[in-house]
Write an enzyme that holds these catalytic residues in place. Structure first.
Site, mmCIF file in Angstrom:
data_model
loop_
_atom_site.group_PDB
_atom_site.id
_atom_site.type_symbol
_atom_site.label_atom_id
_atom_site.label_comp_id
_atom_site.label_asym_id
_atom_site.label_seq_id
_atom_site.Cartn_x
_atom_site.Cartn_y
_atom_site.Cartn_z
ATOM 1 C CD GLU A 604 -1.233 -0.501 3.669
ATOM 2 O OE1 GLU A 604 -2.378 -0.046 3.563
ATOM 3 O OE2 GLU A 604 -0.837 -1.112 4.669
ATOM 4 C CG ASP A 628 -3.753 3.712 3.042
ATOM 5 O OD1 ASP A 628 -4.278 4.841 3.034
ATOM 6 O OD2 ASP A 628 -3.672 3.014 4.061
#
Length: 760
Positions: A604, A628
């Site tokens: 992420e 994210d």
């Protein structure tokens, strides 16, 4: 100037209508800047002309009559450039346009600033003096600041149906959209119901008392009445909520306890302050303290504090606290909505929720998702005090609110809602069918969970396991770190509910937009700070307890998978894996019959994308956190409504990264899944499958929609489409291309999804 500006803003905000607001501004700006003229020209979209709408210093008889074209005068030049113009001798400027009826011959110095709201030009504000000299920097800055405030006033007037464009062209602004943050998915149409605080703590004066015992008794009585209200609200929602969600109401009760806020208020009363003043002093102090905090979760606790204070004050002042009658299909709107407020509303009449403040992490959003109520948070520009009783549309998918709807537009929304209801019923017939493409390729559809409520909804919709279990939710519902035994009970419930299906438990992921009230993290930039694995590696005592609890909970089930969040380096992964091995070894030494679960990590952070091969060789599986990853790649806070338009999982940089990850993982023979909003969007899921992802994890509400789409497509076609859009450069073009391809392919889901896009 700051004090003057605040006073002007306050006056304008309380003006009865737009015309009054414009007149207040020109009068106050003329006085504050000590100029002879201040005027406001508003741009009429219908006629494409700037119309004089307010002035102090020019001929007021010409208001609403004098207008300038888009190429006439310095006003038009300011609008064209969209920047201030500061002149010492305006009459000799090449763009100067003389209007004899205005009476501006004596004025030479000229300063003008554009009025812009969300990239849309609304008009121009001007200041003029007779002497020949440029306005100084502070004067220019002041007028620019006023123009920014004026832009919000005009936008609010449009949204609330005030006759802005009607003054100019007889056409009322309609179908206005305001952007916020998606809080809970779904689309709702209903009547706006404003929820206002029962009392205002800011208005309470300080007052001395000679009867301290009597004031304490009044306080105690009020506290008990509020506690009873909260207990009733919690009981009313008990059938809708699971224990960890119900705990939100216990938090309120604890805050009112004699050892908490109640005790502090009594201490102030002991100094001779009356009960109302003591309460205001304590609540305002705490509220300001929390509001000043950098952490998003803790800032939102100021809402809880204020709500409790208002309720206690309401009883102290003997206000009417009877239940409020609301219409069917009510959309409640408030600046600081709280779980207690939600508990007071008849849920059978509640269609949607709009909160002016807050984010997807707010308590009200958590409960709304659990109850399935479409919710939008952080609609900062919405003039909520002026739209009560109006028909609204709440789009909880994208975080949009629509107001001042035309009959045609309203019918369009009603058709969409009916289509969604019909399609949801149709989807129910597919919950037991396999998620297989028309050419026989199976796609594993899993769910993201955090509350027990999610479990039953997910199983009912045919989930093949849990791709992401957010363990921090259980931590957020506590007032301290839960013990190993307490965690094991919670985890066991999840594992048993899905057994033998796999359950992927993400280790504690706090920081950023998630925080614990008993473990505050104060940072200038929390999303780039101490969060995820960084926190738990710095606190191995917390990490090891959680790992032990997970592994204990999996005894005899063996469907546990452990996933590590926010990894940014190989050394972090190695250290975390070492601690997990240690926890398993310790439990085995204690004669607890456990085995090593599958271990994985999330990708992420952009840095991990380029080391996918190194990570894939160390773990059993990888999972892409698309939310994210998109946020970090694009430098866009996904919870910030001001930049929501820049956040797109269809951005070429995001798609390129996703393709790289799945290709490298395949070369290493490591399974890779994706958990994030993109996986739950049928258009996004189509692209992901075309890229090579064969495990998608999403919210339970999206599961059947994605399955329906997958059962109607050919994998070879999806791959060709993915290859095509990976060559494109614009996220909007990419998204439109995918959606059009689905529509042209006759995918039944398109009838709902793409209708919604037409009004978004």
């Amino acid at each position: 100037m700051l004090t003057t500006l605040k006073r002007i803003v306050q006056e304008v905000t309380s003006a009865r209508d737009l015309k009054s607001a414009l007149n207040i501004i020109v009068e106050r700006v003329r006085d504050a800047m000590e100029v002879q003229v201040c005027s406001i020209f508003l741009f009429d979209d219908a006629t494409r002309r700037y119309v004089l709408m307010a002035t102090e210093g020019l001929n007021k008889q010409e208001v609403g009559k004098v207008s300038l074209g888009t190429n006439e005068g310095i006003i038009a030049l300011v609008g064209k450039r969209e920047e201030p113009i500061n002149l010492e001798d305006a009459p000799n400027h090449p763009s100067y346009h003389y209007v004899s009826s205005l009476g501006e011959e004596p004025f030479n110095a000229f300063l003008a600033a554009p009025i812009i709201h969300q990239k849309r030009l609304l008009g121009v504000i001007t200041a003029q003096r007779p002497e020949r000299r440029r306005f100084d920097e502070s004067e220019e800055a002041f007028l620019v600041t006023i123009s920014a405030q004026l832009a919000s006033v005009i936008a609010h007037a449009e949204a609330s149906g005030q006759d802005f464009t009607g003054i100019l062209s007889g056409v009322t602004q309609t179908d206005v959209r305001f952007e916020g943050v998606a809080g809970a998915t779904g689309v709702a149409i209903g009547t706006a119901v404003l929820v206002v605080p029962p009392a205002d703590l800011q208005e309470i004066p300080s007052r001395r008392t000679d009867d301290i015992p009597a004031e304490k008794l009044r306080l105690q009585t009020a506290l008990e009445q509020v506690k009873n209200d909260i207990r009733r609200a919690g009981a009313k929602l008990a059938s809708e909520l699971r224990p960890e969600e119900q705990a939100l109401f216990d938090v309120y009760l604890n805050m009112l306890d004699d050892q908490a806020l109640g005790a502090e208020v009594q201490q102030v009363i002991d100094t001779g302050e009356w009960a109302e003043g003591a309460l205001a002093q304590v609540i305002n102090g705490y509220s300001q303290h929390f509001s000043d905090m950098e952490d998003a979760y803790l800032r939102e606790r100021a809402t809880d504090i204020r709500d409790l204070g208002r309720r206690v004050l309401s009883y102290l002042r003997a206000d009417d606290n009877g239940p409020r009658e609301i219409p069917d299909d009510a959309i409640i709107i408030g600046e600081d909505l709280t779980p207690a407020i939600l508990g007071e509303v008849d849920e059978s009449r509640l269609a949607g929720i709009i909160s002016i403040q807050g984010s997807s992490n707010s308590h009200i959003a958590i409960l709304a998702r659990a109850m399935g109520i479409p919710t939008v948070m952080g609609v900062l520009d919405l003039p909520y005090r002026q739209i009560e009783g109006q028909k609204l549309v709440v789009d909880g998918y994208r975080g949009h609110v629509y107001v001042n709807l035309t009959e045609e537009r309203l019918r369009h929304f009603e058709e969409i809602v009916e289509e969604e209801k019909a399609f949801e019923a149709e989807l129910e017939t597919q919950k037991d069918l396999p998620s297989t493409t028309t050419d026989g390729h199976s796609i594993c559809l899993m769910v993201n969970t955090g509350l027990l409520t999610d479990v039953y909804r997910s199983l009912d919709r045919g989930a093949e396991g849990v791709g992401l279990y957010r363990t921090e939710v259980a931590f957020m519902m506590q007032e301290r770190f839960p013990s190993e035994a307490e965690q094991a009970v919670i985890y066991r419930q999840q594992l048993e509910a899905f057994a033998p299906r796999p359950v992927t438990m993400r280790t504690l992921d706090i920081g950023g937009d998630k925080a614990l009230p008993y473990f505050p993290i104060h940072e200038e930039n929390p999303f780039l700070g101490w969060r995820g694995i960084r926190v738990t590696l710095d606190h191995p005592e917390i990490f090891l307890v959680q790992i032990r609890a997970m592994i204990r909970a999996s005894q005899g089930l063996d469907n546990l998978r452990i996933m590590l969040p926010m990894i940014t380096s190989v050394s972090e992964l190695d250290e975390a894996l070492h601690l997990i091995y240690r926890a398993v070894f310790e439990l085995q030494e204690e004669n607890v019959p456990v085995t090593m679960p599958e271990l994985g990590m999330m990708i992420e952070v952009p840095a991990t994308v380029y080391q996918t091969r190194a990570y894939a060789s160390r773990v059993d599986f990888l999972s892409v956190g698309s939310n994210d990853l998109t946020q970090y790649l694009l430098a866009v806070d996904r919870n910030n409504p001001r930049v929501a338009g820049l956040y797109s999982s269809f951005h070429p940089a995001v798609l390129t990264a996703l393709k790289y990850i799945v290709d490298v993982a395949a070369e290493e023979g490591t399974p890779v899944s994706i958990c994030g909003e993109m996986a739950g969007d049928p258009a996004g899921a189509l692209l992901l499958v075309g890229m090579g992802y064969d495990t998608l994890s999403m919210n339970s509400a999206s599961l059947l929609r994605v399955k329906s789409m997958l059962r109607e497509i050919d994998l070879g076609w999806a791959r060709q489409l993915a290859d095509e859009v990976l060559q494109m450069e614009d996220p909007m073009v990419i998204k439109s291309t995918v959606e059009l391809a689905l529509k042209d392919a006759g995918v039944s889901l398109a009838g709902v999804t793409f209708n919604r896009d037409r009004w978004s």
